[in-house]
Structures are given as C-alpha cells and as structure tokens.
Enzyme design. Structure first.
Site, PDB file in Angstrom:
ATOM      1  N   ASP A  50       0.810  -1.228   0.000  1.00 28.49           N
ATOM      2  CA  ASP A  50       0.000   0.000   0.000  1.00 28.49           C
ATOM      3  C   ASP A  50       0.838   1.272   0.000  1.00 28.49           C
ATOM      4  O   ASP A  50       0.445   2.298   0.565  1.00 28.49           O
ATOM      5  CB  ASP A  50      -0.970   0.009   1.207  1.00 28.49           C
ATOM      6  N   LYS A  96       1.924   1.992  -5.151  1.00 29.03           N
ATOM      7  CA  LYS A  96       2.512   1.400  -6.375  1.00 29.03           C
ATOM      8  C   LYS A  96       1.612   1.607  -7.593  1.00 29.03           C
ATOM      9  O   LYS A  96       2.089   1.905  -8.686  1.00 29.03           O
ATOM     10  CB  LYS A  96       2.747  -0.110  -6.176  1.00 29.03           C
ATOM     11  N   GLN A 122       2.049  -6.086  -3.073  1.00 29.57           N
ATOM     12  CA  GLN A 122       2.522  -6.128  -1.682  1.00 29.57           C
ATOM     13  C   GLN A 122       3.829  -5.336  -1.550  1.00 29.57           C
ATOM     14  O   GLN A 122       3.965  -4.326  -2.209  1.00 29.57           O
ATOM     15  CB  GLN A 122       2.689  -7.583  -1.191  1.00 29.57           C
ATOM     16  N   GLY A 148      -4.529  -4.452  -3.836  1.00 30.24           N
ATOM     17  CA  GLY A 148      -5.549  -3.424  -4.073  1.00 30.24           C
ATOM     18  C   GLY A 148      -4.812  -2.151  -4.421  1.00 30.24           C
ATOM     19  O   GLY A 148      -4.189  -1.533  -3.555  1.00 30.24           O
ATOM     20  N   HIS A 149      -4.810  -1.796  -5.692  1.00 35.61           N
ATOM     21  CA  HIS A 149      -4.059  -0.624  -6.152  1.00 35.61           C
ATOM     22  C   HIS A 149      -5.050   0.433  -6.621  1.00 35.61           C
ATOM     23  O   HIS A 149      -5.686   0.280  -7.660  1.00 35.61           O
ATOM     24  CB  HIS A 149      -3.102  -1.009  -7.288  1.00 35.61           C
TER      25      HIS A 149
END
Ligand code: GDP
Ligand code: IMO
Ligand code: MG
Length: 400
Positions: free
Chosen positions: A12, A15, A211, A39-40
């Site tokens: 988080d 990225k 990650q 989750g981006h």
C-alpha cells in the site's frame, strides 16, 4: 527497457498510482505475482479505478496489460475488472492478455483461507482471497491452471481430487459449470506463456509489484507475509523468462502502514495512530480493514532497498504529514544494549526498540523542512529519489 516497481514496506505504498504514471513510457505493464489480495487505487481525477488483478496500465493511453503465469486468477474479480475498464474505454479488454498457465483461485479456497487463518494459534490476518491456498495447491501439484479448463473431464477430476485432499464436501457439477462459464467469458484473452514471452521479451516492459518487500515469503517478516516472491526476485519466474532489469523503482510512503498481524516497531497505537490513519485514509482497498500506522523506519527501508536491488526511490504521501509540527523517523534500533542501523535477519524486529530522530515538520512540499527530510533519507539509504508524489492523482507527481 525493463523496469520494476516494487513496494519497499508492507504494501500500500502507492505502487498503482506510480505504475499508471510510468506506464506511459512502456509498451506493456506486467503483473507477475500475487492475486486479488492486491488493491491498487488509481485516481485519474475524473474517475478512480481499484485494480486487484488487472495491471495498473494507464487506460487513457491504451497500454497493453499482461497477467503472467505467476499470478493466481480469481475469475469473479477478473471479469468484474474487465467490465469496469471496458466501460471506461471501449474495447479496453483487447489490450489484456492472461497466461493460460496461471492458476485459478476457486471460491472454496477463500473459505479454506479463512478457516486456516482462524485455526492458527497466531492468525496472520490474510485478505481471505484464497492466495495461500492457491500457491499451496500449486506446490502440492493439485492446482487447477486456466488451460486445464479447456478439458471438462480433466477439470471434473481436479475438483474431485481437491475435495478428497482437503476433505471438504464440494458440489462438483455446480462448481464445474460455474468455472467453465467464467472461463468461456475470458477465452479470447488467453495466451500460452511461451507465446507471450516471444511477443513481449523485446518490448519495453514495466513489472508491477504487489505487496512489498517486507511481505515477501522469503525475505519478509515470515510467517506474517504473503505466499509469493512479491519483491523483484519473483519477476523471472512470475513472467516465465529470465528478464534482466534495467531499473528498479522502490516506492515508499513517508510513514509506514501495515494490514494484518506481525511485527511493526514504529507502530503508533491509540489516538496518534488514529490521527494518521484518518489523515492518510489508511483503510484497506481490498478488505476495508483499518491499516496500522506508524512512523518511517529507515532500518527496514535499508533492508528492503538492499534486497530488492532498488536503484531509484519514489516517495508518496508526504503531503499527508504536512501540518505535523514534528516528524519522527526511526534511524536505528536498540537491541540487547546494541545500536543497529542495518539488519542481517528480521527475526529480531519484534523485539527492537526504535531510536528516533525528530525532524521539523513541513507545511508544504516546497519548504526547506521537507527538503531536509528528503536529503536525510537519501543520505541514510544511499539511493536517490527520482520522483516525489504530491497527492493521490496520477498527475500529482514531481520528477527530480
Ligand atoms: P498500492 O497497493 O501500493 O497501489 O497502494 P494503495 O492504492 O493500496 O494505497 C495508496 C493510497 O494512497 C491510494 O488511495 C492512492 O490513491 C493514494 N496515494 C498514492 N500516492 C499518494 C500521495 O502522494 N499522496 C496522497 N495523499 N495519496 C496518495
Ligand atoms: P498491495 O499490492 C497490504 C497482507 C495481508 C496479510 C498478509 C497475507 O495492495 O500492496 P494474503 O491474503 O496475501 O495471504 O495475506 O499480507 N497483504 C497486503 N497488505 N497490501 C497488499 O497488497 C497486501 N496483500 C496481502 O494483510 O497480512
Ligand atoms: Mg494496496
């Protein structure tokens, strides 16, 4: 040009935004690791996309996207995300390719993921996305690859075998029908790894890390990690070809966050942590869980930079700290009476006592105080910043 974007903390770091911004200079964005545990969030200004499985390529620039064989694919998430980008940009799906050799995440893996985590004496706090189960089944050689879905009897056999191995009752015919229906919806996007490698190997590729180094299964804070080599070392196997990287961008937040359990020396508990969480909007994009928040940790950062081969730093979310009077940064650990600036082993992290250097806070990212903070990190880490992100939007970034 072959470039990687790697998270230097516990995920988080931002990225997705950085990959979207950088993707303009590449032919294709490649996902090589993880699954929908990622989750981006990418904020284009007029709309936002949360990528779990689709690479964070700039949808406005029509860049190619490839999901490599090292990714585990949850068809429900995949189909939802394809529908989402197709609405934003007609025919966007034609820019996507997925390796047939990627493994499939079955709905039952998610149930087992939760069951296993709850049975542990010390839970990891997984995302419940069936990630560990998918990679475990792959290693046990009882995983289902996308290509296996071409053969109905093979898939039926696989589901039966799975129910024996995991001793769980499964409605085989229902699962089979559902899987085949979902597979048929994405059939036009599938490609053999070897064909993808032949097409892509001489192109400009941007490898999107998921990650962060500290969640890597081999070099992270094991066992509180994910199940893959999400750091740069996973790129070759997750793409299926011995890629030589020209550049490794390491993305770091101006502070630290972590979702799930595990050691976190600079964690702020109570009101201070809550303040930072609220200011930074630190709630998981995948699970909605509040992220644990704390100050920047240069000891862990040095470790992550070294092991990821990072040769350019990108700073995010320094704007969130604007207005703080003082900004503490952990520069070393005190451990058994010794002062440690770098680590050979993460085992002692949960017993480390952080030593802080206190910086004057900044009111803006143009201030002298902020410049001092940036210069100090570069000096301590021995790697320069190439970009500073100044806000959530893709265009809010400064090139240095
Ligand atoms: P990722 O998993 O590494 O892609 O990061 P996430 O998307 O889970 O979390 C990063 C969050 O911070 C997202 O909501 C981004 O839109 C946001 N973000 C990224 N860079 C910045 C920044 O420089 N400033 C601010 N305020 N938000 C940012
Ligand atoms: P992005 O790509 C933050 C964490 C989970 C848990 C551990 C194992 O958005 O940075 P898993 O479901 O992978 O078996 O969970 O890893 N985790 C993440 N934390 N960002 C992520 O992805 C994460 N993906 C997994 O919270 O502690
Ligand atoms: Mg995230």
């Amino acid at each position: 040009m072959k470039t990687a974007v790697i998270g230097l903390q516990w995920g988080d770091e931002g990225k997705g935004k950085i990959v979207t911004y950088l993707s303009r200079n590449y032919d294709c964005v490649v996902r090589y690791s993880g699954g929908s545990n990622a989750g981006h969030t990418v904020d284009y200004g007029d709309f936002k996309i949360v990528h779990h499985l689709l690479p964070s390529a700039d949808v406005k620039k029509q860049k190619m996207m490839y999901i490599g064989p090292g990714v585990v694919v949850d068809f429900d998430v995949l189909i939802e995300e394809i529908d989402q980008i197709d609405k934003l940009l007609p025919h966007a799906r034609s820019l996507l390719r997925i390796s047939k050799q990627a493994h499939v995440v079955l709905p039952v893996y998610k149930e087992l993921d939760e069951k296993i985590d709850k049975s542990r004496l010390n839970a990891i706090g997984t995302t419940r996305r069936g990630i560990g189960l998918s990679y475990a089944n792959r290693a046990l050689r009882c995983g289902l690859r996308i290509q296996d879905l071409e053969n109905t009897s093979k898939t039926r056999y696989f589901i039966q075998e799975l129910s024996h191995i995991w001793q769980t009752s499964i409605d085989v015919e229902r699962i089979l029908d559902e899987l085949i229906a979902k597979y048929n919806k994405t059939r036009d996007l599938l490609i053999d790894t070897v064909q993808a490698v032949r097409t892509l190997k001489d192109k400009d590729l941007l490898f999107e890390g998921t990650q962060g180094v500290l969640l890597d299964v081999d070099v992270g804070t094991y066992p509180y990690v994910t199940s893959t080599n999400c750091s740069s070392t996973g790129i070759q196997s997750g793409f299926g070809y011995p890629v030589q990287l020209d550049q490794v961008f390491g993305v770091m937040k101006a502070y630290t966050t972590r979702v799930g359990e595990g050691p976190f020396p600079t964690e702020l508990k109570g009101e201070e942590g809550e303040k930072l969480r609220k200011l930074g909007g630190e709630y998981g994009a995948t699970t909605g869980r509040p992220r644990r928040c704390g100050w920047l940790d240069l000891v862990l950062l040095r470790y992550a930079v070294e092991l990821s081969g990072c040769n350019s730093l990108i700073l995010t979310k320094a704007d969130i700290l604007s207005g703080y009077d003082k900004v503490p940064v952990c520069v070393a650990y005190k451990f058994k009476g010794k002062v440690l600036e770098s680590l050979d082993n993460l085992e002692l992290v949960d017993q480390a006592e952080p030593i802080y250097e206190i910086f004057d806070g900044w009111k803006s990212l143009e201030s002298k105080e902020f410049e001092r903070f940036v210069t100090k990190i570069e000096k301590e880490i021995g790697v320069k910043f190439s970009h500073i992100s100044t806000g959530p939007r893709v265009d809010e970034i400064l090139k240095i």
